[in-house]
Enzyme design. Sequence first.
Site, PDB file in Angstrom:
ATOM      1  N   HIS A 200       0.502  -1.144  -0.113  1.00 50.08           N
ATOM      2  CA  HIS A 200       0.008   0.115   0.215  1.00 50.08           C
ATOM      3  C   HIS A 200       1.209   1.550   0.317  1.00 50.08           C
ATOM      4  O   HIS A 200       0.711   2.616  -0.634  1.00 50.08           O
ATOM      5  CB  HIS A 200      -1.025   0.307   1.301  1.00 50.08           C
ATOM      6  CG  HIS A 200      -1.731  -1.050   0.956  1.00 50.08           C
ATOM      7  ND1 HIS A 200      -2.358  -1.599   0.720  1.00 50.08           N
ATOM      8  CD2 HIS A 200      -1.645  -2.117   2.129  1.00 50.08           C
ATOM      9  CE1 HIS A 200      -3.511  -2.457   1.182  1.00 50.08           C
ATOM     10  NE2 HIS A 200      -3.092  -2.667   1.793  1.00 50.08           N
ATOM     11  N   HIS A 225       5.536   6.914   6.550  1.00 47.63           N
ATOM     12  CA  HIS A 225       4.913   6.329   5.472  1.00 47.63           C
ATOM     13  C   HIS A 225       4.494   7.275   4.391  1.00 47.63           C
ATOM     14  O   HIS A 225       4.587   8.693   4.877  1.00 47.63           O
ATOM     15  CB  HIS A 225       3.557   5.119   5.427  1.00 47.63           C
ATOM     16  CG  HIS A 225       2.645   5.812   6.270  1.00 47.63           C
ATOM     17  ND1 HIS A 225       2.420   5.714   7.299  1.00 47.63           N
ATOM     18  CD2 HIS A 225       1.810   6.481   5.570  1.00 47.63           C
ATOM     19  CE1 HIS A 225       0.622   6.527   7.090  1.00 47.63           C
ATOM     20  NE2 HIS A 225       0.483   6.577   5.865  1.00 47.63           N
ATOM     21  N   HIS A 227       2.254   8.908   0.743  1.00 50.90           N
ATOM     22  CA  HIS A 227       1.760   8.806  -0.399  1.00 50.90           C
ATOM     23  C   HIS A 227       2.086   9.471  -1.732  1.00 50.90           C
ATOM     24  O   HIS A 227       2.438  10.874  -1.644  1.00 50.90           O
ATOM     25  CB  HIS A 227       0.394   9.541   0.573  1.00 50.90           C
ATOM     26  CG  HIS A 227      -0.450   8.710   1.516  1.00 50.90           C
ATOM     27  ND1 HIS A 227      -1.230   7.957   1.305  1.00 50.90           N
ATOM     28  CD2 HIS A 227      -0.160   9.187   3.024  1.00 50.90           C
ATOM     29  CE1 HIS A 227      -1.345   7.661   2.550  1.00 50.90           C
ATOM     30  NE2 HIS A 227      -1.084   7.931   3.799  1.00 50.90           N
ATOM     31  N   HIS A 244       3.831  11.307   5.796  1.00 46.67           N
ATOM     32  CA  HIS A 244       2.446  10.641   7.283  1.00 46.67           C
ATOM     33  C   HIS A 244       3.825  10.683   8.507  1.00 46.67           C
ATOM     34  O   HIS A 244       3.744   8.991   8.678  1.00 46.67           O
ATOM     35  CB  HIS A 244       1.726   9.759   6.848  1.00 46.67           C
ATOM     36  CG  HIS A 244      -0.014  10.891   6.670  1.00 46.67           C
ATOM     37  ND1 HIS A 244      -0.831  10.371   5.627  1.00 46.67           N
ATOM     38  CD2 HIS A 244      -0.369  11.731   5.946  1.00 46.67           C
ATOM     39  CE1 HIS A 244      -1.384  11.159   5.456  1.00 46.67           C
ATOM     40  NE2 HIS A 244      -0.894  12.024   5.392  1.00 46.67           N
ATOM     41  N   THR A 312      -6.611   6.976   7.201  1.00 48.35           N
ATOM     42  CA  THR A 312      -6.820   7.046   6.088  1.00 48.35           C
ATOM     43  C   THR A 312      -7.302   6.035   4.930  1.00 48.35           C
ATOM     44  O   THR A 312      -6.588   6.114   3.640  1.00 48.35           O
ATOM     45  CB  THR A 312      -5.954   8.195   5.569  1.00 48.35           C
ATOM     46  OG1 THR A 312      -4.258   7.469   4.871  1.00 48.35           O
ATOM     47  CG2 THR A 312      -6.016   9.576   5.687  1.00 48.35           C
ATOM     48  N   THR A 313      -6.581   4.779   5.867  1.00 46.29           N
ATOM     49  CA  THR A 313      -7.036   3.461   5.576  1.00 46.29           C
ATOM     50  C   THR A 313      -7.850   2.555   6.494  1.00 46.29           C
ATOM     51  O   THR A 313      -8.324   2.974   7.193  1.00 46.29           O
ATOM     52  CB  THR A 313      -5.364   3.000   5.326  1.00 46.29           C
ATOM     53  OG1 THR A 313      -4.881   2.745   6.227  1.00 46.29           O
ATOM     54  CG2 THR A 313      -4.425   3.687   4.531  1.00 46.29           C
TER      55      THR A 313
HETATM   56 ZN   LIG Z   1      -1.282   7.992   5.333  1.00 44.92          ZN
END
Ligand SMILES: [Zn+2]
Length: 370
Positions: A200, A225, A227, A244, A312-313
């Site tokens: 992801h 991580h 995005h 993030h 957000t996941t």
């Molecule tokens: Zn994130």
Amino acid sequence: MKPHAPSLPSVSTALLAGLLAAALLPHARAAEPAVAPPPAPAASAPARVEGTSKDLESQLRDAMGRGDPKTKRLNLLIDGKSSSAGLATTPGAAVPVNPVDSKPPAAAAPRPREPGLVIRPQRPATPSKPPEPHKAIHWSYEGEGAPTNWGKLQPDYATCASGQRQSPIHIEDSEALRGPAEAIQFNYAPSKGTVTNNGHTVEVKVYGENSLTVRGSTYQLVQFHFHHPAEERINGQGYPMVAHFVHRNELGQLAVLAVLLEPGEANPLVHKVWTHMPLDVNDSVRLPPDLIHVGEILPRDQRYYQYMGSLTTPPCTEGVLWLILKQPVSISRDQLRLFGQLYANNARPVQPRHDRPVRDAVLIAPGGRP
Ligand SMILES: [Zn+2]
């Protein structure tokens, strides 16, 4: 945890002992209901027989077919462990040997059912990949697993669809509550870490004393991580990427610090992560000691937006304190391109704000940094 596969030779030798035991141990056992709603409680479910070949299957059926199956129980030794075939159970009711076993019952259903015996074909060994969580459709950013469907993929993702305080959001200065706010106190130090390409995103687990303090609570850094593009939108503007930094306090509450990335000079922290990041999904690399210093990526201007939102996941858990630094930091186009080749789009679209207050914190960091 690696998938466990019983070895053939020990099964065949144990079979004789098992058949003997079946004849010698006619202890009665109440039958399980013929149809049990899967999944059944693990404690009450009999272990299932691991069949490894058609031949073994027919031998076992023969053994169980002799005499009265209602009072018979077949004991087996497989790899030195005792196992038993109880009476009429359903494919979904067996105790999983490992997480791979918890796949949908439909896979085993077409096989003819014999009283007291459930036999599955041996699965091909998959030694290199760790077990995936089992979902009919795995969440992702496109196709059937896309963000608009997350809430329907499985029951504990329901908040993704029904939640009223979801992230990310579009932040507009005209709607934010502009006023004095405390500065975030960052306490980051060179640390150990592990970088994983988890399918992801690229995620760095950080080990060491790293924390931020805000609103009277200190949150320890757990991982960070990326995005691509950034999930946040600020005053109608998007950014090519965001990092993030996920923190957790002693109550288990989460605070996520978002650092926006825009094209420019190469980013030193990103350079370290990209240098070591594995390209294969589910591969991990341990980073050299003290390599990761999160302080390197913070902008000089540490004014921020603050609001309450969610992961957000999936499972999109709410109650997350979001701290979004206003000043972006730079990332080179080469660095952007490399991540974009792995993850062309791993950003959840903005979610309704539902009149949530967003604080526009106008104070600057201690020490007079602009
Ligand atoms: Zn994130």
